[in-house]
Design a protein around this motif. Structure first.
Motif, PDB file in Angstrom:
ATOM      1  N   GLN A  52       0.835  -1.193   0.000  1.00 55.62           N
ATOM      2  CA  GLN A  52       0.000   0.000   0.000  1.00 55.62           C
ATOM      3  C   GLN A  52       0.876   1.251   0.000  1.00 55.62           C
ATOM      4  O   GLN A  52       1.858   1.342   0.730  1.00 55.62           O
ATOM      5  CB  GLN A  52      -0.901   0.007   1.228  1.00 55.62           C
ATOM      6  N   GLY A  53       0.524   2.221  -0.838  1.00 58.31           N
ATOM      7  CA  GLY A  53       1.292   3.455  -0.911  1.00 58.31           C
ATOM      8  C   GLY A  53       2.393   3.419  -1.943  1.00 58.31           C
ATOM      9  O   GLY A  53       3.054   4.414  -2.179  1.00 58.31           O
ATOM     10  N   MET A  54       2.617   2.241  -2.598  1.00 56.98           N
ATOM     11  CA  MET A  54       3.697   2.151  -3.567  1.00 56.98           C
ATOM     12  C   MET A  54       3.346   2.910  -4.850  1.00 56.98           C
ATOM     13  O   MET A  54       4.213   3.435  -5.527  1.00 56.98           O
ATOM     14  CB  MET A  54       4.002   0.684  -3.881  1.00 56.98           C
ATOM     15  N   ILE A  55       2.066   2.933  -5.177  1.00 59.52           N
ATOM     16  CA  ILE A  55       1.626   3.703  -6.343  1.00 59.52           C
ATOM     17  C   ILE A  55       0.894   4.938  -5.843  1.00 59.52           C
ATOM     18  O   ILE A  55      -0.019   4.841  -5.042  1.00 59.52           O
ATOM     19  CB  ILE A  55       0.700   2.867  -7.236  1.00 59.52           C
ATOM     20  N   TYR A  56       1.284   6.069  -6.337  1.00 63.07           N
ATOM     21  CA  TYR A  56       0.675   7.337  -5.960  1.00 63.07           C
ATOM     22  C   TYR A  56      -0.220   7.792  -7.118  1.00 63.07           C
ATOM     23  O   TYR A  56       0.193   7.765  -8.262  1.00 63.07           O
ATOM     24  CB  TYR A  56       1.735   8.407  -5.735  1.00 63.07           C
ATOM     25  N   TYR A  57      -1.419   8.244  -6.807  1.00 57.81           N
ATOM     26  CA  TYR A  57      -2.285   8.689  -7.887  1.00 57.81           C
ATOM     27  C   TYR A  57      -2.403  10.201  -7.952  1.00 57.81           C
ATOM     28  O   TYR A  57      -2.840  10.740  -8.960  1.00 57.81           O
ATOM     29  CB  TYR A  57      -3.677   8.067  -7.754  1.00 57.81           C
ATOM     30  N   GLN A  58      -2.033  10.920  -6.893  1.00 63.48           N
ATOM     31  CA  GLN A  58      -2.104  12.371  -6.949  1.00 63.48           C
ATOM     32  C   GLN A  58      -0.806  12.913  -7.547  1.00 63.48           C
ATOM     33  O   GLN A  58      -0.065  13.651  -6.907  1.00 63.48           O
ATOM     34  CB  GLN A  58      -2.342  12.955  -5.546  1.00 63.48           C
ATOM     35  N   LEU A  71      -2.325  12.513 -21.188  1.00 64.33           N
ATOM     36  CA  LEU A  71      -1.330  11.799 -20.409  1.00 64.33           C
ATOM     37  C   LEU A  71      -1.531  11.964 -18.903  1.00 64.33           C
ATOM     38  O   LEU A  71      -1.878  13.034 -18.431  1.00 64.33           O
ATOM     39  CB  LEU A  71       0.068  12.322 -20.749  1.00 64.33           C
ATOM     40  N   CYS A  72      -1.298  10.878 -18.185  1.00 61.00           N
ATOM     41  CA  CYS A  72      -1.135  10.915 -16.737  1.00 61.00           C
ATOM     42  C   CYS A  72       0.209  10.268 -16.442  1.00 61.00           C
ATOM     43  O   CYS A  72       0.503   9.210 -16.971  1.00 61.00           O
ATOM     44  CB  CYS A  72      -2.225  10.136 -16.007  1.00 61.00           C
ATOM     45  N   ILE A  73       1.006  10.907 -15.616  1.00 69.61           N
ATOM     46  CA  ILE A  73       2.280  10.320 -15.210  1.00 69.61           C
ATOM     47  C   ILE A  73       2.107   9.690 -13.831  1.00 69.61           C
ATOM     48  O   ILE A  73       1.686  10.343 -12.889  1.00 69.61           O
ATOM     49  CB  ILE A  73       3.393  11.379 -15.159  1.00 69.61           C
ATOM     50  N   PHE A  74       2.445   8.412 -13.725  1.00 75.37           N
ATOM     51  CA  PHE A  74       2.426   7.709 -12.451  1.00 75.37           C
ATOM     52  C   PHE A  74       3.865   7.373 -12.067  1.00 75.37           C
ATOM     53  O   PHE A  74       4.582   6.748 -12.828  1.00 75.37           O
ATOM     54  CB  PHE A  74       1.601   6.422 -12.544  1.00 75.37           C
ATOM     55  N   ALA A  75       4.255   7.797 -10.872  1.00 78.16           N
ATOM     56  CA  ALA A  75       5.613   7.549 -10.407  1.00 78.16           C
ATOM     57  C   ALA A  75       5.586   6.545  -9.266  1.00 78.16           C
ATOM     58  O   ALA A  75       4.585   6.413  -8.566  1.00 78.16           O
ATOM     59  CB  ALA A  75       6.255   8.850  -9.944  1.00 78.16           C
TER      60      ALA A  75
END
Length: 283
Positions: A52-58, A71-75
């Motif tokens: 949990q928390g490994m993928i950030y959506y904001q 485009l959306c950039i996911f880091a």
């Protein structure tokens, strides 16, 4: 370079600095898209290392309008905080379609119509002249709404209770001007009322407010029809994946492709804006 984000020490390092560019479809919120990526990675992860928390959506950009796609950039991991902190400085390249003379309650052409205005006197030269007024550092307010019994159709965010109360009373919320940076505007095409533009800007620039203000300069209330994000920093739309393509192998390949460019871009922004603080907001 490892072929999997979940194989060996090298792959673990790649995972902590991986970016994914995803194409945002109509009607898909950014959080829904992030959840889709999380599920795709989790079910394809043989070691179940996803936490949990490994993928950030904001991350960038933050979409609040149904007519906006792109485009959306996911880091992942450490770089997500830097992306969040520097999001307003990332270069945005928009393809915007506006409808001249169509006045609606919230400056979106598919919202309830107020009135059609005459646009026959507007020439291409007058549009070109007006566009020049928006290049550089400009003061811009939010698009605003002309509240009636119906709410704007393209608002996704749940408003605070006090704002909801003010709306029910027919009042508009406070609209504070903010400084935005527009680098260039290219007039691409015109078909009667419809005009198409290419805009490069910072991450704060509001396309719907721009179309509203352009209408003021042309003395012809206008509304936005669509806004597509073609480029975000070093990443172009053709490098992105659509929702149905967000599966493990495709995301691994894409992350390995765009990560070096994104990291280098972040380093440049850090050198240019050294005082920018990081943010740690995540799922």
């Amino acid at each position: 370079m490892a072929t999997s984000l979940f194989t060996g020490c090298v792959a673990k390092k790649i995972f902590t600095r991986a970016f994914i560019a995803a194409y945002k479809d109509h009607g898909i919120s950014q959080k829904e898209l992030a959840n889709w990526i999380k599920l795709s990675l989790y079910f394809e992860d043989p070691t179940r290392t996803l936490k949990q928390g490994m993928i950030y959506y904001q991350t960038i950009p933050r979409y609040t309008e149904l007519f906006q796609t792109g485009l959306c950039i996911f880091a992942f991991g450490y770089y997500t905080k830097q992306v969040r902190a520097l999001q307003k400085y990332w270069l945005h390249e928009w393809i915007v379609t506006a409808i001249l003379g169509r006045q609606t309650i919230d400056h979106y052409s598919r919202s309830p119509l107020i009135k059609y205005h005459d646009h026959s006197y507007i020439t291409d030269d007058s549009i070109d002249d007006s566009l020049q007024k928006f290049i550089g550092v400009i003061e811009q307010t939010g698009p605003g709404y002309l509240y009636e019994e119906k709410q704007p159709v393209d608002r996704e965010e749940v408003m605070e209770s006090d704002e909801e109360e003010s709306i029910s009373n027919g009042q508009c919320r406070e609209n504070t001007p903010r400084l935005k940076h527009c680098y260039s505007i290219e007039f691409l095409d015109r078909q009667d009322r419809e005009i198409k533009l290419r805009i490069t800007s910072d991450g704060l620039f509001n396309c719907r407010s721009f179309v509203r203000d352009l209408g003021f300069y042309l003395n012809c209330p206008s509304s936005i029809d669509s806004a597509h994000l073609e480029k975000l920093g070093p990443v172009k739309s053709e490098q992105s994946l659509q929702k149905y393509q967000l599966h493990y192998e495709q995301m691994v390949k894409l992350a390995e492709e765009i990560t070096p460019a994104c990291i280098e871009y972040l380093k440049q922004l850090h050198r240019q804006y050294p005082d920018t603080k990081t943010s740690s907001r995540f799922i």
